[in-house]
Write a protein that holds these residues in place. Structure first.
Motif, short mmCIF file in Angstrom:
data_model
loop_
_atom_site.label_atom_id
_atom_site.label_comp_id
_atom_site.label_asym_id
_atom_site.label_seq_id
_atom_site.Cartn_x
_atom_site.Cartn_y
_atom_site.Cartn_z
N ILE A 9 40.10 44.66 39.61
CA ILE A 9 39.13 44.90 40.69
C ILE A 9 37.90 45.57 40.09
CG2 ILE A 9 38.66 46.18 42.80
CD1 ILE A 9 41.53 45.95 43.58
N ALA A 10 36.74 44.96 40.34
CA ALA A 10 35.48 45.60 39.97
C ALA A 10 35.22 46.71 40.97
CB ALA A 10 34.35 44.58 40.00
N LEU A 11 34.98 47.88 40.46
CA LEU A 11 34.81 49.05 41.31
C LEU A 11 33.36 49.53 41.23
CD1 LEU A 11 36.72 50.61 43.13
CD2 LEU A 11 37.22 52.12 41.23
N GLY A 12 32.42 48.58 41.53
CA GLY A 12 31.02 48.97 41.43
C GLY A 12 30.76 49.41 40.00
N THR A 13 29.86 50.22 39.72
CA THR A 13 28.83 50.78 40.55
C THR A 13 27.64 49.82 40.63
OG1 THR A 13 27.99 51.91 38.58
CG2 THR A 13 29.43 53.16 39.98
N ARG A 14 27.70 48.81 39.81
CA ARG A 14 26.71 47.74 39.85
C ARG A 14 27.46 46.43 39.62
NH1 ARG A 14 21.15 49.37 37.10
NH2 ARG A 14 20.64 47.41 38.10
N CYS A 15 26.72 45.37 39.51
CA CYS A 15 27.30 44.03 39.32
C CYS A 15 27.94 43.88 37.94
CB CYS A 15 26.22 42.97 39.46
SG CYS A 15 25.20 43.16 40.91
N ALA A 17 30.38 45.35 36.36
CA ALA A 17 31.84 45.31 36.28
C ALA A 17 32.36 43.92 36.66
CB ALA A 17 32.46 46.37 37.18
N ALA A 18 31.84 43.33 37.74
CA ALA A 18 32.27 41.99 38.15
C ALA A 18 31.86 40.95 37.10
CB ALA A 18 31.69 41.64 39.51
N THR A 19 30.70 41.14 36.51
CA THR A 19 30.25 40.22 35.46
C THR A 19 31.20 40.27 34.27
OG1 THR A 19 27.95 40.49 36.15
CG2 THR A 19 28.33 39.65 33.92
N ILE A 20 31.60 41.47 33.85
CA ILE A 20 32.54 41.60 32.73
C ILE A 20 33.86 40.91 33.07
CG2 ILE A 20 33.96 43.26 31.45
CD1 ILE A 20 31.50 45.18 31.63
N LEU A 21 34.36 41.13 34.29
CA LEU A 21 35.61 40.49 34.68
C LEU A 21 35.47 38.97 34.72
CD1 LEU A 21 36.92 42.95 37.42
CD2 LEU A 21 37.64 42.74 35.03
N ARG A 27 38.62 38.13 36.74
CA ARG A 27 38.30 38.22 38.17
C ARG A 27 38.86 37.00 38.88
NH1 ARG A 27 33.89 36.66 41.40
NH2 ARG A 27 33.76 37.95 43.27
N LYS A 28 39.97 37.20 39.58
CA LYS A 28 40.65 36.10 40.26
C LYS A 28 40.39 36.09 41.76
CE LYS A 28 42.56 35.04 36.35
NZ LYS A 28 41.91 34.09 35.50
N ASN A 29 39.99 37.24 42.31
CA ASN A 29 39.71 37.36 43.74
C ASN A 29 38.45 38.18 43.94
OD1 ASN A 29 42.10 36.13 45.13
ND2 ASN A 29 43.16 37.65 43.87
N ALA A 30 37.84 38.00 45.08
CA ALA A 30 36.65 38.77 45.43
C ALA A 30 37.08 40.04 46.16
CB ALA A 30 35.73 37.95 46.32
N TYR A 31 36.43 41.16 45.79
CA TYR A 31 36.70 42.45 46.41
C TYR A 31 35.37 43.07 46.83
CZ TYR A 31 41.49 41.92 44.97
OH TYR A 31 42.77 41.45 44.83
N PRO A 32 35.40 44.13 47.63
CA PRO A 32 34.18 44.63 48.26
C PRO A 32 33.09 45.13 47.31
CG PRO A 32 36.11 45.64 49.28
CD PRO A 32 36.58 44.84 48.12
N PHE A 33 33.43 45.56 46.11
CA PHE A 33 32.44 46.20 45.25
C PHE A 33 32.01 45.32 44.08
CE2 PHE A 33 35.38 49.36 47.08
CZ PHE A 33 34.52 49.86 48.04
N ASP A 34 32.23 44.02 44.20
CA ASP A 34 31.91 43.09 43.11
C ASP A 34 30.42 43.02 42.80
OD1 ASP A 34 34.58 42.45 42.88
OD2 ASP A 34 34.40 40.50 43.81
#
Length: 182
Positions: A9-15, A17-21, A27-34
């Motif tokens: 789960i990407a836990l913010g604080t910016r994009c 973390a989601a980019t790294i996953l 990153r297999k699912n979308a979560y609120p702080f992506d």
């Protein structure tokens, strides 16, 4: 405890973390702080929202996103990937609320499961952020999840450190000697 096939789960604080996953195929699912820019305190407050029923969660999400103006929420969160120029802002807001309702529900359902969770965040992208609010957030999440198979990775982009922790954070050089971890 062993973590077989944990959920990342990407836990913010910016994009970031989601980019790294995404780049590491974690990153297999979308979560609120992506895909938002969010202070750690805001993330902590959102993780604490009422969610014992779907109606309670929906009401909170509706009210929260009704307060967003020019992509920004009063709590300091910024949603540049969601609130984009459109000819139909009312429809866009409905879509955003539905999307975040699904993402929060997925996250809270995961918290109730036995599945291992790895949270990834990127620190020091905000000047005011420090390890102290991250520590409060990690402690809360550790206590809020049913299973105790939880792991935190916080990348400090300014000093190239990675804070790795399971309840308590251990700081090691980003490109250092990983043998020190055993």
């Amino acid at each position: 405890k062993e973590m077989n096939s944990p959920e990342f789960i990407a836990l913010g604080t910016r994009c970031t973390a989601a980019t790294i996953l995404n780049l590491t195929n974690r990153r297999k699912n979308a979560y609120p702080f992506d895909w938002c820019d969010q202070p750690i305190e805001s993330i902590l407050n959102l993780i604490k929202i009422p969610h014992s029923t779907d109606d309670e969660l929906k009401s909170f999400i509706d009210n929260y996103f009704n307060e967003v103006r020019s992509q920004r929420h009063p709590d300091g969160a910024w949603y540049p990937h969601d609130f984009i120029p459109t000819d139909n802002p009312e429809q866009q807001l409905i879509f955003i609320k539905e999307k975040y309702l699904r993402r929060f529900k997925r996250m809270f359902d995961l918290f109730e499961s036995e599945r291992g969770i790895v949270f990834l965040t990127v620190l020091s992208e905000y000047k005011e952020q420090s390890i102290v609010p991250f520590d409060r957030l990690s402690c809360y999440l550790y206590n809020a999840t049913k299973c105790r198979k939880i792991f935190f990775i916080a990348i400090n982009v300014e000093s190239y450190d990675i804070c790795i922790g399971n309840w308590i954070n251990l700081v090691v050089p980003f490109h250092g000697d990983w043998g020190r971890l055993d």
